[in-house]
Scaffold this active site. Structure first.
Site, PDB file in Angstrom:
ATOM      1  N   HIS A 195       0.865  -1.328   0.109  1.00 33.34           N
ATOM      2  CA  HIS A 195       0.129   0.036   0.088  1.00 33.34           C
ATOM      3  C   HIS A 195       0.781   1.205   0.117  1.00 33.34           C
ATOM      4  CE1 HIS A 195      -2.318  -3.322   2.008  1.00 33.34           C
ATOM      5  NE2 HIS A 195      -3.178  -2.916   0.959  1.00 33.34           N
ATOM      6  N   GLU A 208      -2.876   3.311   2.214  1.00 34.04           N
ATOM      7  CA  GLU A 208      -2.550   3.914   0.980  1.00 34.04           C
ATOM      8  C   GLU A 208      -2.680   5.276   1.033  1.00 34.04           C
ATOM      9  OE1 GLU A 208      -4.283   2.058  -2.742  1.00 34.04           O
ATOM     10  OE2 GLU A 208      -3.922   4.087  -3.739  1.00 34.04           O
ATOM     11  N   THR A 210      -5.940   3.654  -5.384  1.00 41.14           N
ATOM     12  CA  THR A 210      -6.117   2.735  -6.556  1.00 41.14           C
ATOM     13  C   THR A 210      -7.434   1.745  -6.538  1.00 41.14           C
ATOM     14  OG1 THR A 210      -4.642   1.231  -5.273  1.00 41.14           O
ATOM     15  CG2 THR A 210      -3.551   2.990  -6.853  1.00 41.14           C
TER      16      THR A 210
HETATM   17  S1  SF4 Z   1      -2.397  -3.743  -8.924  1.00 45.36           S
HETATM   18 FE1  SF4 Z   1      -3.878  -2.379  -8.186  1.00 45.36          FE
HETATM   19  S2  SF4 Z   1      -4.966  -3.636  -6.460  1.00 45.36           S
HETATM   20 FE2  SF4 Z   1      -2.935  -4.492  -6.851  1.00 45.36          FE
HETATM   21  S3  SF4 Z   1      -1.479  -3.880  -5.460  1.00 45.36           S
HETATM   22 FE3  SF4 Z   1      -1.229  -2.651  -7.195  1.00 45.36          FE
HETATM   23  S4  SF4 Z   1      -2.408  -1.000  -6.910  1.00 45.36           S
HETATM   24 FE4  SF4 Z   1      -3.161  -2.405  -5.460  1.00 45.36          FE
END
Ligand code: SF4
Length: 322
Positions: free
Chosen positions: A83, A135, A173
């Site tokens: 995160h 995050e 995200t």
């Molecule tokens: S791909 Fe997306 S859900 Fe997976 S760790 Fe990265 S930001 Fe988080």
């Protein structure tokens, strides 16, 4: 639920894609490799990914999960979670002479970079995200004086900024794609000159799992989402399934399925958050097979082929060992 209970749904439909994303895969592998290379203990700041099962398995192998870098003994190794962390955490770790391995997902790092760039250019940055999420804390720490957090479209109305012509937005995200679009529309209405990142901050894995669960929800009376309660993207999958016509529940594993959820259900859908291992899905499918499900198939909406390299600290040590 007892595995010999009354018959269950005849049909099981699995969302695809589901489960592990490239960032989670990389973060979990990072801790595994660190344990292989250094032996136990390896300290990990916060849950490496938001999944109980993953944390339990890594703990058994010698990972020690701590809340703050100040809990790690001086000079020891610590892995930062997927995160991300703020610069203040890096500085604190450095002052304790910790050997850090940064497993921050590259797609979270992208948002950190945007935050730094917008702040350096004098923008007020509206971060769309959930208060208290790791995050959000990490990203906000990149430019705490320039970032304001917004969680809903309603909150946009009361937003006060230094200069309405110099506003940018970034997002967590793992948000709901549709809800975030509403918040962004409200921001654009209030600040017509608002600047956006070059590409979406909601990551491919979050987006694809939501597309898949929308389709799944249209075909099932019940959608079970495997994921832990603190997993943002897993919670969003439950919400999206409910918004698209299905009952839905978040479960850590097959033992949490409740008998009353299955009443009248012909087709049960299964998906899993980006931090949930596939073995938990397999155990759930097995439960339904034992209860008489004869038709188990996958509903594929998107193909994924994203992979991330391991953090450089691990790659360098692996190279030395070869
Ligand atoms: S791909 Fe997306 S859900 Fe997976 S760790 Fe990265 S930001 Fe988080």
């Amino acid at each position: 639920m007892a595995e010999t209970a009354a018959p269950g749904p005849a049909r099981v439909l699995l969302a695809a894609p589901r489960g592990y994303c490239a960032g989670v895969d990389r973060a979990v592998q990072t801790v595994e490799r660190a344990l292989d290379l250094h032996g136990a203990p390896v300290y990990v700041r916060k849950e490496i990914v938001h999944n109980k099962h993953v944390v339990q398995e890594l703990s058994k192998r010698g990972a020690i999960f701590v809340e703050e870098e100040t809990e790690v003994p001086e000079g020891e190794m610590v892995v930062f979670s997927a995160h991300g962390v703020s610069p203040a955490v890096h500085a604190a770790a450095s002052s304790r002479r910790l050997h850090t391995i940064d497993a921050t997902c590259p797609l979270v790092t992208k948002v950190h970079v945007e935050a730094r760039r917008f702040a350096a250019d004098g923008y007020t940055i509206v971060m769309i995200g959930h208060e208290g999420h790791e995050e959000v804390e990490g990203t906000t720490g990149e430019a705490p004086d320039s970032i304001v957090l917004v969680q809903t479209a309603e909150e946009v109305e009361g937003l006060e900024v230094r200069d309405p012509n110099r506003v940018a937005f970034i997002t967590q995200t793992t948000l709901s794609v549709d809800e975030t679009a509403e918040i962004i529309a409200a921001l654009r209405a209030k600040f017509p000159a608002i600047v956006s990142p070059k590409s979406d901050d909601i990551c491919y894995a979050t987006t694809n799992r939501q597309i898949a669960v929308k389709q799944l929800a249209r075909e099932c009376e019940l959608v079970l989402v495997i994921g832990s309660t603190n997993s943002s993207n897993s919670n969003r999958l439950v919400e999206v399934a409910r918004e698209h016509g299905s009952a839905s529940h978040l479960i850590d594993n097959h033992t949490q399925v409740r008998e009353e959820w299955l009443e009248g259900v012909e087709t049960v859908g299964i998906t899993s958050g980006a931090s949930a291992p596939e073995e938990l899905v397999e155990q759930l499918v097995e439960l339904f097979r034992k209860r008489g499900a004869s038709d188990v198939s996958e509903l594929r909406t998107v193909d994924e082929d994203v992979r991330f390299m391991l953090p450089k600290e691990i790659r360098e040590q692996l190279a030395v060992g070869t």
